[in-house]
Design a protein around this motif. Sequence first.
Motif, PDB file in Angstrom:
ATOM      1  N   MET A   1      43.575  29.505  30.726  1.00 52.43           N
ATOM      2  CA  MET A   1      42.690  30.650  30.499  1.00 52.43           C
ATOM      3  C   MET A   1      41.230  30.226  30.498  1.00 52.43           C
ATOM      4  N   MET A   2      40.945  29.062  29.924  1.00 52.65           N
ATOM      5  CA  MET A   2      39.570  28.582  29.907  1.00 52.65           C
ATOM      6  C   MET A   2      39.066  28.332  31.325  1.00 52.65           C
ATOM      7  N   GLY A   3      39.955  27.825  32.176  1.00 50.26           N
ATOM      8  CA  GLY A   3      39.587  27.675  33.583  1.00 50.26           C
ATOM      9  C   GLY A   3      39.264  29.014  34.209  1.00 50.26           C
ATOM     10  N   GLY A   4      40.014  30.050  33.829  1.00 50.41           N
ATOM     11  CA  GLY A   4      39.727  31.388  34.319  1.00 50.41           C
ATOM     12  C   GLY A   4      38.360  31.870  33.882  1.00 50.41           C
ATOM     13  N   LEU A   5      38.013  31.620  32.604  1.00 50.89           N
ATOM     14  CA  LEU A   5      36.701  32.021  32.106  1.00 50.89           C
ATOM     15  C   LEU A   5      35.585  31.394  32.938  1.00 50.89           C
TER      16      LEU A   5
ATOM     17  N   ALA B   1      54.664  29.914  30.040  1.00 55.94           N
ATOM     18  CA  ALA B   1      53.399  30.644  30.025  1.00 55.94           C
ATOM     19  C   ALA B   1      52.306  29.972  30.854  1.00 55.94           C
ATOM     20  N   PRO B   2      52.117  28.634  30.765  1.00 59.68           N
ATOM     21  CA  PRO B   2      51.053  28.026  31.576  1.00 59.68           C
ATOM     22  C   PRO B   2      51.226  28.271  33.066  1.00 59.68           C
TER      23      PRO B   2
ATOM     24  N   LEU C   1      49.291  33.970  38.081  1.00 59.52           N
ATOM     25  CA  LEU C   1      48.660  35.287  38.013  1.00 59.52           C
ATOM     26  C   LEU C   1      47.135  35.216  38.137  1.00 59.52           C
ATOM     27  N   LEU C   2      46.572  34.051  37.874  1.00 62.98           N
ATOM     28  CA  LEU C   2      45.120  33.904  37.829  1.00 62.98           C
ATOM     29  C   LEU C   2      44.405  34.377  39.100  1.00 62.98           C
ATOM     30  N   PRO C   3      44.896  34.037  40.305  1.00 61.01           N
ATOM     31  CA  PRO C   3      44.181  34.501  41.506  1.00 61.01           C
ATOM     32  C   PRO C   3      44.066  36.025  41.610  1.00 61.01           C
TER      33      PRO C   3
END
Length: 503
Positions: free
Chosen positions: A334-338, A42-43, A49-51
Motif C-alpha cells: 500500500m505504501m508503494g501505491g501511495l 493479501a499482499p 489490484l494495484l494497477p
Amino acid sequence: MADQLHLLAGGFQTAFSLYHVSLMVAGVLLGILVGVLPGLGAPNGVTLLLPLTFSMTPVSAIILLSSMYWGALFGGSTTSILFNIPGEPSSVATTFDGHPMARKGDAARALATAFLSAGFGALAGVIVVTLVANAIADFALRFSPAEYFAVYLLTFCSYAGMSGGRPLKTIAALLLGLVLAGVGTDTVSGEMRLTFGSDLLVGGVSFLAAVVGLFGIGELLVTVEEGLAFQGLHARMSWRVVWQTMKEMPGHAWALVRSTIIGCWMGITPGGPTAASFMSYGIAKRFSRRRANFGHGEPEGVVAPEAADHSAGVSALLPMLALGVPGSATAAVMMGGLMIWGLQPGPMLFVEQSDFVWGLIASMYMANVVAIVLVLATIPLFAAILRAPFAIIGPLIVVVCLIGAYTIGGKMFDVYLALGFGVVGYVFKKLDYPIAPLILAMVLGDKTEDAFRQSMLLSNGSLGIFYANGLVGTLMTAALLLLAWSFVAPLLKKRTSTAAIAA
C-alpha cells in the motif's frame, strides 16, 4: 481530541458515498476470495489490484485496496477452520482450535466466533488508529534495532514457553524455520547463503509455498491415510447460530481485550499480524482456565488469534501513514501505491493530505462492518463445497494449492517446494512436531537476523545493547523468563505428579 473527531467526521463525509461504499463491497468480496485461496494472500491480492487504481483518486484507490485487505483477513479464517488450510499466514493459529471445532461438528459456531472476534479486534484497532496516531508515532520513533530484536525474540520465546510439554520439539521447529529463512541473499553482505549453487534459491525459500505445502498438502496426506474423508465439517450457518455465539462472546471478554492489545502493539511495532496471532494464542493458552482444551476445539483458542490478527492488521497501517514504516507486507504494498499516486507517507501526510488520511480511517470503520456481514453471508457457499465426496474435493484442493503456489512468482520451482513441504508437513504430523513454530520462524527470521546484526554493529559487538534502556531490557528479560519457563514447567509438573502418586 475535538480536532480529531472533527477530522473523522469529515472523513465519513468522504467515505460515505455510493461510489466509495460500492468500492468497499467490491474490495471486501475480492479480498474474501483472495483470503480463501491458499497461496495468494493479501499482499499478492493488493499487488494484483494495484494497477487498476492508477486512474482513481488516491482516496478511492486506498479505500479499494484497504477493503480488499480486510476481506482477505476475514477470508483466510474460512479455510483455516473448514479445511485446516490457512488462506492467510496470519490465520495459521486459527487452525489450532478452529479446525478441531469443525471436526466435532461445530463449524458454524467456530466461524461465527472467528468473525465476531475479528470484527471486535478490527474495530478496536481502528479506534486506536483514530485516537493515538500522533502519540504512537512519537513513541515508535524511539525504537532502534535492539528493541525490534527484543520484540521478535519475545515472540519466539513466548511460543516455546507456551508449548506445554514439548519445548525441545518446539525449539527444533523454530531452528529449522530460522535456517530456511536464512536461504538466499544475505541482506547485509550481499553474499549467497545455503543456495548450493542454485539460482532458484537466490530469492530464498518462498514462505507462501511452505504454508501451502505444510498445511494444505500435508493435511491432505494425513486425511488420505485416515480414510479419505473429512469428518464432521458440515457447516450450516444461520443467524440463530450467530446470535447464540454473540451471547457467548462476553464470556471471552478478557481474551478479546488482551488479544486486541497484543495485536495493536504488534501492528504498530512491526511484529505484524502473524506474530501477533501466534503470541496471543500462546498467552491465551497459558492463562486460560480451560487450557487443557486448547488444541481440541476450545473457542477461546479461536477468539485470541482472530482478535489479535485483525487488530494488528489494522494497526499496521498507522506506522505506514505516520512514519513511512510499513507494519506488514500488505502495508508495504500500500505504501508503494501511495508513492505511485504522488503521496509521501510520513508525519506531513496528516497535515498536507488530511482528507486522504481521515477518509481512509473512516472507511476502515465502514469496510470492516461490511466485511463481517459479507463473510457471514458467503459461508454457505463454502459449506456447500464440503458436501462433495472427498474423491472430488481432495484433488480439487490439491489443484487450488498448486495453482496458488505457482501464482506466488510464476515459477514451477514454487510448486515443487509446495510438494516438498507437503511431505515435511506429513512427517511433522506423524512425529508430533509442531508446524506453527517453523512457520513463525520463517516469517520473522530475516527481520530478527537483520535487527540483531544491526544492533551488534551499533554496539561494536556488545550484548549490553539489549539492556541499554528500560524498554529493551524489559522485553529481553520477559523473553528469557518465558524460555526458562518452557523447561521448568514440565519439571514442576512431573514433580507434582510424582508427589501425588507417592502420597
